[in-house]
Design a protein around this motif. Structure first.
Motif, short mmCIF file in Angstrom:
data_model
loop_
_atom_site.label_atom_id
_atom_site.label_comp_id
_atom_site.label_asym_id
_atom_site.label_seq_id
_atom_site.Cartn_x
_atom_site.Cartn_y
_atom_site.Cartn_z
N ARG A 1 0.81 -1.22 0.00
CA ARG A 1 0.00 0.00 0.00
C ARG A 1 0.84 1.27 0.00
N LYS A 2 1.85 1.32 0.86
CA LYS A 2 2.65 2.55 0.92
C LYS A 2 3.47 2.73 -0.35
N HIS A 3 3.97 1.62 -0.90
CA HIS A 3 4.78 1.72 -2.12
C HIS A 3 3.93 2.22 -3.29
N VAL A 4 2.77 1.63 -3.46
CA VAL A 4 1.88 2.05 -4.54
C VAL A 4 1.44 3.49 -4.32
N GLY A 5 1.21 3.85 -3.07
CA GLY A 5 0.82 5.22 -2.76
C GLY A 5 1.84 6.24 -3.22
N TRP A 6 3.12 5.91 -3.07
CA TRP A 6 4.17 6.84 -3.51
C TRP A 6 4.12 7.03 -5.02
N ASP B 1 2.89 10.61 -6.92
CA ASP B 1 3.77 11.28 -7.88
C ASP B 1 3.10 11.40 -9.24
N ALA B 2 2.21 10.45 -9.56
CA ALA B 2 1.52 10.48 -10.85
C ALA B 2 0.29 11.38 -10.82
N GLY B 3 0.00 11.99 -9.67
CA GLY B 3 -1.12 12.90 -9.57
C GLY B 3 -2.47 12.23 -9.38
N VAL B 4 -2.46 10.97 -8.96
CA VAL B 4 -3.72 10.25 -8.72
C VAL B 4 -4.34 10.76 -7.43
N ARG C 1 -6.40 6.58 -4.05
CA ARG C 1 -5.38 5.91 -3.24
C ARG C 1 -6.01 5.24 -2.03
N ARG C 2 -7.00 5.87 -1.44
CA ARG C 2 -7.71 5.25 -0.32
C ARG C 2 -8.46 4.00 -0.78
N LEU C 3 -9.02 4.06 -1.99
CA LEU C 3 -9.70 2.90 -2.55
C LEU C 3 -8.73 1.73 -2.69
#
Length: 237
Positions: free
Chosen positions: A190-195, A199-202, A207-209
């Protein structure tokens, strides 16, 4: 292990409360005892990560570096903030320069190095043997290659396009699942994908989803759906 790296640079409160991480920098005698003991106990190189000192008023990084060299430490990485500073404000590089000028072992500069140009400037200012990149590469692993190209006098590769970034992220996500398993893998991811997604502006909502998903298949499916959308679209839309 091929190398032992001792971390006396972590400023996290939960670590420092246990007299570990950068809290150790306040006790130079204990630092010396630890380093001598570890170096004597192993047959592989021992390296050390530190900060400039416990507080901005007590920057004892040069003293700690001398202790490390005397103990047989092979190389030292220095973050340009004190323990008290955590990650606030800006890193300062004068202390790192003083350390690099004092000891004969390699010194690696760390802190706020977030671009090829900044890496080159920090090396020039500090005279360090190299740099260490941490937070700036979270979600941007290609940054390391860009920095290496700049420092090596080669053309700096362009930042990957959106499709390539999502391909890298998908590979990273699958590797996390494979290494940590179906239970821990999605949680650690989760934290890795969040980063990457930040950065990609999502959006934060998307991100919570993602963070509510509990299986590898669900995470990979959502990521594939997001990658297929236009850059201006979002799963939360």
């Amino acid at each position: 292990a091929q190398i032992i790296d001792i971390n006396m640079g972590c400023p996290a409160k939960k670590v420092c409360r246990k007299a570990a991480g950068s809290a150790l920098l306040a006790d130079e005698e204990l630092v010396a005892n630890i380093l001598h003991a570890v170096v004597a106990a192993v047959d592989v190189p021992v390296t050390l990560k530190i900060r400039t000192g416990p507080t901005p008023e007590r920057r004892n990084g040069v003293t700690i570096a001398r202790i490390a060299e005397d103990a047989g430490i092979a190389a030292i990485a220095v973050h340009g903030r004190s323990r008290a500073c955590a990650f606030g404000g800006e890193a300062e590089y004068d202390t790192i320069a003083a350390i690099a000028a004092t000891v004969d072992i390699p010194v690696w500069a760390n802190g706020d190095i977030d671009s090829p140009a900044k890496a080159q400037a920090v090396l020039a200012h500090t005279g360090a043997a190299g740099i260490m990149i941490g937070r700036a590469a979270q979600g941007r692993p290609w940054l390391c290659g860009q920095v290496a190209a700049r420092l090596g006098g080669r053309p700096v590769p362009a930042t990957p396009d959106r499709d390539t970034q999502f391909a890298v992220l998908s590979e990273h996500l699958a590797a996390l699942h494979a290494f940590y398993g179906d239970f821990l893998g999605p949680r650690i991811a989760r934290k890795h994908v969040g980063w990457y997604l930040t950065d990609a502006g999502v959006s934060a909502e998307t991100r919570r989803l993602f963070n509510r998903l509990e299986t590898p298949a669900a995470q990979l499916a959502l990521l594939a759906e997001l990658a297929a959308r236009q850059p201006t679209q979002d799963l939360a839309a």
